[in-house]
Scaffold this motif. Sequence first.
Motif, short mmCIF file in Angstrom:
data_model
loop_
_atom_site.label_atom_id
_atom_site.label_comp_id
_atom_site.label_asym_id
_atom_site.label_seq_id
_atom_site.Cartn_x
_atom_site.Cartn_y
_atom_site.Cartn_z
N THR A 229 -42.45 23.09 40.87
CA THR A 229 -42.90 22.91 42.25
C THR A 229 -44.42 23.06 42.40
O THR A 229 -45.00 22.50 43.33
CB THR A 229 -42.20 23.91 43.19
OG1 THR A 229 -42.42 25.25 42.70
CG2 THR A 229 -40.72 23.65 43.25
N SER A 230 -45.06 23.79 41.50
CA SER A 230 -46.51 23.99 41.62
C SER A 230 -47.28 22.68 41.45
O SER A 230 -48.45 22.59 41.84
CB SER A 230 -46.99 25.02 40.59
OG SER A 230 -46.86 24.52 39.28
N GLU A 231 -46.65 21.68 40.86
CA GLU A 231 -47.31 20.39 40.63
C GLU A 231 -47.09 19.39 41.76
O GLU A 231 -47.65 18.29 41.74
CB GLU A 231 -46.80 19.79 39.31
CG GLU A 231 -47.05 20.66 38.10
CD GLU A 231 -46.31 20.19 36.85
OE1 GLU A 231 -46.58 20.73 35.77
OE2 GLU A 231 -45.45 19.28 36.97
N LEU A 232 -46.28 19.78 42.74
CA LEU A 232 -45.85 18.82 43.75
C LEU A 232 -46.98 18.35 44.66
O LEU A 232 -47.09 17.16 44.96
CB LEU A 232 -44.72 19.45 44.58
CG LEU A 232 -43.87 18.51 45.43
CD1 LEU A 232 -43.37 17.33 44.61
CD2 LEU A 232 -42.70 19.27 46.04
N GLN A 233 -47.83 19.26 45.09
CA GLN A 233 -48.93 18.90 45.98
C GLN A 233 -49.84 17.87 45.31
O GLN A 233 -50.19 16.85 45.92
CB GLN A 233 -49.73 20.16 46.33
CG GLN A 233 -50.96 19.90 47.19
CD GLN A 233 -50.66 19.88 48.66
OE1 GLN A 233 -49.80 20.61 49.13
NE2 GLN A 233 -51.35 19.04 49.42
N GLN A 234 -50.21 18.13 44.08
CA GLN A 234 -51.11 17.21 43.37
C GLN A 234 -50.43 15.86 43.13
O GLN A 234 -51.07 14.81 43.26
CB GLN A 234 -51.55 17.81 42.04
CG GLN A 234 -52.51 16.93 41.26
CD GLN A 234 -52.99 17.60 39.97
OE1 GLN A 234 -52.72 18.75 39.72
NE2 GLN A 234 -53.73 16.85 39.16
N ALA A 235 -49.15 15.90 42.78
CA ALA A 235 -48.42 14.65 42.51
C ALA A 235 -48.38 13.77 43.75
O ALA A 235 -48.66 12.56 43.69
CB ALA A 235 -47.01 14.97 42.02
N ALA A 236 -48.02 14.37 44.88
CA ALA A 236 -47.95 13.60 46.12
C ALA A 236 -49.32 13.08 46.53
O ALA A 236 -49.48 11.91 46.91
CB ALA A 236 -47.35 14.46 47.23
N SER A 237 -50.32 13.93 46.43
CA SER A 237 -51.67 13.54 46.82
C SER A 237 -52.22 12.41 45.96
O SER A 237 -53.00 11.57 46.44
CB SER A 237 -52.61 14.75 46.75
OG SER A 237 -52.21 15.76 47.65
N SER A 238 -51.81 12.37 44.70
CA SER A 238 -52.31 11.34 43.79
C SER A 238 -51.85 9.94 44.18
O SER A 238 -52.44 8.94 43.75
CB SER A 238 -51.86 11.64 42.35
OG SER A 238 -50.47 11.39 42.19
N LEU A 239 -50.81 9.87 45.00
CA LEU A 239 -50.28 8.56 45.41
C LEU A 239 -50.85 8.07 46.73
O LEU A 239 -50.68 6.90 47.09
CB LEU A 239 -48.75 8.63 45.51
CG LEU A 239 -48.00 8.84 44.20
CD1 LEU A 239 -46.52 9.12 44.47
CD2 LEU A 239 -48.15 7.63 43.28
N VAL A 240 -51.53 8.95 47.46
CA VAL A 240 -52.09 8.58 48.75
C VAL A 240 -53.13 7.47 48.57
O VAL A 240 -54.01 7.56 47.71
CB VAL A 240 -52.73 9.80 49.45
CG1 VAL A 240 -53.45 9.37 50.73
CG2 VAL A 240 -51.67 10.85 49.77
N GLY A 241 -53.00 6.43 49.36
CA GLY A 241 -53.91 5.29 49.25
C GLY A 241 -53.49 4.26 48.23
O GLY A 241 -54.09 3.18 48.16
N LYS A 242 -52.46 4.59 47.45
CA LYS A 242 -52.00 3.68 46.40
C LYS A 242 -50.64 3.07 46.70
O LYS A 242 -50.25 2.08 46.07
CB LYS A 242 -51.94 4.41 45.06
CG LYS A 242 -53.27 4.98 44.60
CD LYS A 242 -53.10 5.75 43.30
CE LYS A 242 -54.42 6.37 42.84
NZ LYS A 242 -54.24 7.18 41.60
N VAL A 243 -49.88 3.68 47.61
CA VAL A 243 -48.53 3.21 47.90
C VAL A 243 -48.33 3.10 49.41
O VAL A 243 -49.06 3.71 50.21
CB VAL A 243 -47.46 4.15 47.30
CG1 VAL A 243 -47.60 4.22 45.78
CG2 VAL A 243 -47.55 5.55 47.92
N ASP A 244 -47.32 2.32 49.80
CA ASP A 244 -47.00 2.15 51.21
C ASP A 244 -45.94 3.15 51.68
O ASP A 244 -45.83 3.43 52.87
CB ASP A 244 -46.46 0.74 51.46
CG ASP A 244 -47.40 -0.34 50.95
OD1 ASP A 244 -48.61 -0.24 51.22
OD2 ASP A 244 -46.93 -1.27 50.27
#
Length: 361
Positions: A229-244
């Motif tokens: 779960t500690s990786e979840l914030q970064q994982a989600a943020s990495s997709l912002v601006g790249k997916v719909d």
Amino acid sequence: MKKTMKTLLSAILASTLIFAGCSSGAGTTQSEAPSEPASSVQEGAPESAASEASEAPEGTADGETYEIGVVQIVDHLSLNTIRDAFVKEMETQLGDRVNIECKDAQNDQSNLNSIVQKFVGDEKDLIVAIATPSAQAAAAATSEIPVLYSAVTDPEAAKLTGIPNVTGTSDAIPVESIFTLASKLTPDAKKFGLVYNTSEVNSVSVIEQAKEYMSANGYEFAEATITNTSELQQAASSLVGKVDAMFTPIDNTVASALAVIAGVCNENKIPYYVGADSMVSDGGLATVGIDYSVLGTRTAQMAAEVLGGKSPSDIPFEVMSDFSTILNTKTAETIGVQVPEDVLSSATLFDGTQGELTAGE
């Protein structure tokens, strides 16, 4: 037709109580969540096979008490709903002739192994394993004690089929139906971010189905995988601006901290499609899924059959097939999604509060 969230909301209210184990009548053992690994706590479902509490299932000795160990991989609403429904139905089936000990592995594999090994050492009459990792650990720990699993998305991929002492219920989700719903709610979403734990075979199996569907239907996708779960914030943020839009299947790791990714999605007005009703209640936009209380009840009915003398090998695992659309209207409002009237009128709605909400006429 009106639908309500009574079942889901009851589970939410129950989940706010202290998680101290199971309660199934006078014969139940209660257990606290552990601080140390060694002790860490169809078409619609078939008609209830419940008998009066004063009557034992066929094949049981009158007055005999049964010991059941229930283990779940982590504490989150869907799994808690299964657990609570299982306990309630066992109370109906056996009354005070059953002692149920519940344990939560806190999403830790060493905890999980210790719990099931203790259940085996205690010579439980039955082990109930909620979610795929729990089922795999229990099946590996014993070939003698019957193991009933619940919420195993893909029993074959999890290598839980063909084992004489193992059977249970599956919460496989209709991937195609979820993307069909997405095409109605957010027709401009053509690229999906897939967020999941690569260590959960249940997630990997569904993600592969999703990729196959998207590839065949003109969608693109990008992945952001995690291991905790500690990786979840970064994982989600990495997709912002790249997916719909984003999608997560019934992933126990993500579900246990879903507010993290839901927060990222809602802040950036990204539709987030999920695999379970609890994930919608925690901030996801929508899903097409099952009622987890039905899953727990059916697992208990199977348990009564096993305790009554029926071999698990004679009880095929069951996949629930009574699905419903579940929508979070607060999330839809937050991210600016206009929900079509035909979806509103037929869906089960959640408004982000603990008050009851009914769908439109």
